[in-house]
Design a protein around this motif. Sequence first.
Motif, PDB file in Angstrom:
ATOM      1  N   VAL A  83     -39.138 -47.427 -11.604  1.00 53.03           N
ATOM      2  CA  VAL A  83     -39.002 -45.993 -11.376  1.00 53.03           C
ATOM      3  C   VAL A  83     -39.375 -45.224 -12.637  1.00 53.03           C
ATOM      4  N   ILE A  84     -40.254 -44.247 -12.450  1.00 54.26           N
ATOM      5  CA  ILE A  84     -40.534 -43.258 -13.501  1.00 54.26           C
ATOM      6  C   ILE A  84     -39.655 -42.063 -13.150  1.00 54.26           C
ATOM      7  N   LEU A  85     -38.588 -41.875 -13.925  1.00 52.69           N
ATOM      8  CA  LEU A  85     -37.603 -40.823 -13.674  1.00 52.69           C
ATOM      9  C   LEU A  85     -37.905 -39.671 -14.630  1.00 52.69           C
ATOM     10  N   ASN A  86     -38.501 -38.622 -14.087  1.00 51.09           N
ATOM     11  CA  ASN A  86     -39.015 -37.509 -14.881  1.00 51.09           C
ATOM     12  C   ASN A  86     -38.165 -36.266 -14.663  1.00 51.09           C
ATOM     13  N   PHE A  87     -37.868 -35.536 -15.745  1.00 48.10           N
ATOM     14  CA  PHE A  87     -37.128 -34.277 -15.668  1.00 48.10           C
ATOM     15  C   PHE A  87     -38.053 -33.157 -16.139  1.00 48.10           C
ATOM     16  N   TRP A  88     -38.169 -32.080 -15.327  1.00 47.45           N
ATOM     17  CA  TRP A  88     -39.166 -31.053 -15.603  1.00 47.45           C
ATOM     18  C   TRP A  88     -38.746 -29.710 -15.011  1.00 47.45           C
ATOM     19  N   MET A 102     -49.437 -37.545 -13.587  1.00 47.76           N
ATOM     20  CA  MET A 102     -48.446 -38.269 -12.790  1.00 47.76           C
ATOM     21  C   MET A 102     -48.943 -38.462 -11.357  1.00 47.76           C
ATOM     22  N   GLN A 103     -49.533 -37.411 -10.790  1.00 52.10           N
ATOM     23  CA  GLN A 103     -50.015 -37.509  -9.413  1.00 52.10           C
ATOM     24  C   GLN A 103     -51.143 -38.539  -9.304  1.00 52.10           C
ATOM     25  N   LYS A 104     -52.083 -38.503 -10.245  1.00 50.30           N
ATOM     26  CA  LYS A 104     -53.188 -39.485 -10.224  1.00 50.30           C
ATOM     27  C   LYS A 104     -52.650 -40.901 -10.383  1.00 50.30           C
ATOM     28  N   TYR A 105     -51.719 -41.079 -11.322  1.00 51.17           N
ATOM     29  CA  TYR A 105     -51.128 -42.400 -11.525  1.00 51.17           C
ATOM     30  C   TYR A 105     -50.441 -42.864 -10.238  1.00 51.17           C
ATOM     31  N   ASN A 114     -45.681 -51.446  -7.489  1.00 45.49           N
ATOM     32  CA  ASN A 114     -44.303 -51.382  -7.018  1.00 45.49           C
ATOM     33  C   ASN A 114     -43.509 -50.347  -7.818  1.00 45.49           C
ATOM     34  N   VAL A 115     -44.076 -49.139  -7.917  1.00 44.40           N
ATOM     35  CA  VAL A 115     -43.460 -48.093  -8.738  1.00 44.40           C
ATOM     36  C   VAL A 115     -43.256 -46.827  -7.908  1.00 44.40           C
ATOM     37  N   GLU A 116     -42.158 -46.126  -8.220  1.00 38.45           N
ATOM     38  CA  GLU A 116     -41.868 -44.839  -7.589  1.00 38.45           C
ATOM     39  C   GLU A 116     -41.683 -43.810  -8.690  1.00 38.45           C
ATOM     40  N   ILE A 117     -42.137 -42.609  -8.441  1.00 38.89           N
ATOM     41  CA  ILE A 117     -41.889 -41.495  -9.351  1.00 38.89           C
ATOM     42  C   ILE A 117     -40.837 -40.604  -8.707  1.00 38.89           C
ATOM     43  N   LEU A 118     -39.773 -40.335  -9.448  1.00 38.38           N
ATOM     44  CA  LEU A 118     -38.783 -39.339  -9.046  1.00 38.38           C
ATOM     45  C   LEU A 118     -38.869 -38.221 -10.078  1.00 38.38           C
ATOM     46  N   ALA A 119     -39.462 -37.108  -9.680  1.00 36.35           N
ATOM     47  CA  ALA A 119     -39.659 -35.977 -10.590  1.00 36.35           C
ATOM     48  C   ALA A 119     -38.538 -34.969 -10.354  1.00 36.35           C
ATOM     49  N   VAL A 120     -37.448 -35.140 -11.092  1.00 35.82           N
ATOM     50  CA  VAL A 120     -36.253 -34.310 -10.904  1.00 35.82           C
ATOM     51  C   VAL A 120     -36.502 -32.927 -11.498  1.00 35.82           C
ATOM     52  N   ASN A 121     -36.523 -31.927 -10.625  1.00 35.13           N
ATOM     53  CA  ASN A 121     -36.682 -30.555 -11.092  1.00 35.13           C
ATOM     54  C   ASN A 121     -35.325 -30.045 -11.574  1.00 35.13           C
ATOM     55  N   LEU A 122     -35.309 -29.503 -12.774  1.00 35.66           N
ATOM     56  CA  LEU A 122     -34.070 -28.941 -13.331  1.00 35.66           C
ATOM     57  C   LEU A 122     -33.893 -27.540 -12.743  1.00 35.66           C
ATOM     58  N   TYR A 166     -37.553 -41.247 -18.174  1.00 31.67           N
ATOM     59  CA  TYR A 166     -36.981 -42.580 -18.373  1.00 31.67           C
ATOM     60  C   TYR A 166     -37.768 -43.561 -17.517  1.00 31.67           C
ATOM     61  N   MET A 167     -38.057 -44.718 -18.083  1.00 30.69           N
ATOM     62  CA  MET A 167     -38.672 -45.810 -17.335  1.00 30.69           C
ATOM     63  C   MET A 167     -37.552 -46.781 -16.969  1.00 30.69           C
ATOM     64  N   VAL A 168     -37.345 -46.955 -15.667  1.00 35.53           N
ATOM     65  CA  VAL A 168     -36.255 -47.785 -15.166  1.00 35.53           C
ATOM     66  C   VAL A 168     -36.871 -48.997 -14.466  1.00 35.53           C
ATOM     67  N   ASP A 169     -36.400 -50.189 -14.829  1.00 26.70           N
ATOM     68  CA  ASP A 169     -36.993 -51.407 -14.264  1.00 26.70           C
ATOM     69  C   ASP A 169     -36.427 -51.734 -12.883  1.00 26.70           C
ATOM     70  N   THR A 170     -36.878 -52.828 -12.316  1.00 24.21           N
ATOM     71  CA  THR A 170     -36.499 -53.198 -10.933  1.00 24.21           C
ATOM     72  C   THR A 170     -35.014 -53.516 -10.789  1.00 24.21           C
ATOM     73  N   LYS A 171     -34.337 -53.780 -11.911  1.00 25.98           N
ATOM     74  CA  LYS A 171     -32.899 -54.060 -11.870  1.00 25.98           C
ATOM     75  C   LYS A 171     -32.069 -52.795 -12.084  1.00 25.98           C
ATOM     76  N   GLY A 172     -32.751 -51.669 -12.266  1.00 23.40           N
ATOM     77  CA  GLY A 172     -32.042 -50.416 -12.502  1.00 23.40           C
ATOM     78  C   GLY A 172     -31.667 -50.201 -13.950  1.00 23.40           C
ATOM     79  N   LEU A 173     -32.349 -50.925 -14.868  1.00 25.95           N
ATOM     80  CA  LEU A 173     -32.041 -50.816 -16.296  1.00 25.95           C
ATOM     81  C   LEU A 173     -33.081 -49.944 -17.001  1.00 25.95           C
TER      82      LEU A 173
END
Length: 195
Positions: A83-88, A102-105, A114-122, A166-173
């Motif tokens: 997971v790519i956990l982005n705050f913006w 991010m969109q192109k990636y 096997n990656v997901e982007i969660l772009a958390v809007n503040l 934050y870059m979060v791995d498959t185990k949630g770390l």
Amino acid sequence: MNKRNFALAIVALLVGIFLVNLFQDQQEKKEKEEAAQLAKESMDLSNAAAEEGLSKGASAPDFELTTLNGEKVKLSDYKGKKVILNFWATWCPPCKAEMPHMQKYYEKNAEKENVEILAVNLTSMDDGKDKVQEFADGYELTFPIPLDVDGAIGEEYRAFTIPTTYMVDTKGLIQHKIVGPMNEDMMAEMVSGMD
């Protein structure tokens, strides 16, 4: 006399071209060094984040938010994915610069890496849901955009400078924290280095 003036003009022109090229080379070298330093600093988790339990190898704090599309998402639902956990926020110039990357990636790599982007809007710091929707439409964003309406998740993740990712791995770390904008190459390098 004309030949001498012409020769001097040619010499002056060549010296000018040399000096301009020298200056440009020095500027490019300086910019590359600054970018490398920023990338190095960004990849190291800050001491403040480490104190808050956000250090490398720590479990990413779980949360549940509603996306711009009205769906509920929990970070823990993405265990087994990187997971790519982005705050913006929409008003943030570096966020605007980062979003097309991010969109192109995401388009190229979501399934194969096997990656997901969660772009958390503040959202608590932004100009409302309508502006977020307008932004997402303008950039043709297709990844989930959870809305941090009360600011609690951004605060928990210490997203005081944005964008923060934050870059979060498959185990949630947590594996990396990046403060500042990323490009496709940075995302690819960090994601490929995670389990």
